[in-house]
Design a protein around this motif. Sequence first.
Motif, short mmCIF file in Angstrom:
data_model
loop_
_atom_site.label_atom_id
_atom_site.label_comp_id
_atom_site.label_asym_id
_atom_site.label_seq_id
_atom_site.Cartn_x
_atom_site.Cartn_y
_atom_site.Cartn_z
N ILE A 19 18.47 26.13 51.61
CA ILE A 19 19.10 24.95 52.22
C ILE A 19 18.02 24.03 52.78
O ILE A 19 18.06 22.81 52.60
CB ILE A 19 20.11 25.37 53.31
N ILE A 22 16.32 22.16 49.98
CA ILE A 22 17.17 21.08 49.47
C ILE A 22 17.11 19.89 50.42
O ILE A 22 16.95 18.74 49.98
CB ILE A 22 18.61 21.57 49.26
N TRP A 44 17.25 18.56 41.98
CA TRP A 44 18.18 18.84 43.08
C TRP A 44 19.29 19.77 42.60
O TRP A 44 19.66 20.73 43.27
CB TRP A 44 18.74 17.52 43.60
N TYR A 45 19.81 19.49 41.41
CA TYR A 45 20.88 20.30 40.84
C TYR A 45 20.43 21.75 40.65
O TYR A 45 21.17 22.68 40.96
CB TYR A 45 21.33 19.69 39.51
N LEU A 48 20.46 23.54 43.91
CA LEU A 48 21.82 23.91 44.28
C LEU A 48 22.33 25.11 43.47
O LEU A 48 23.00 25.98 44.01
CB LEU A 48 22.77 22.73 44.10
N ARG A 49 22.01 25.14 42.19
CA ARG A 49 22.41 26.29 41.37
C ARG A 49 21.80 27.57 41.89
O ARG A 49 22.45 28.61 41.97
CB ARG A 49 22.00 26.08 39.91
#
Length: 61
Positions: A19, A22, A44-45, A48-49
């Motif tokens: 977190i 990110i 970024w994706y 998150l994955r």
Amino acid sequence: MKAEKRDPIDFLVDILESIENIENFIEGFDFEDFSKDEKQYMQWYELLRSLGKQQKICRIH
């Protein structure tokens, strides 16, 4: 070869670190600029994955 058994707290620490990564990654971007930059969006994706996978692993343990 089996993976080493980990303390559930270690999984939570990994999630919190993800977190933070990110948040650091998107710091300074406004939505318009960020959404126009496909390379930044894909990085970024992937973060998150990775976070989602860690969360799923944590629920299993």
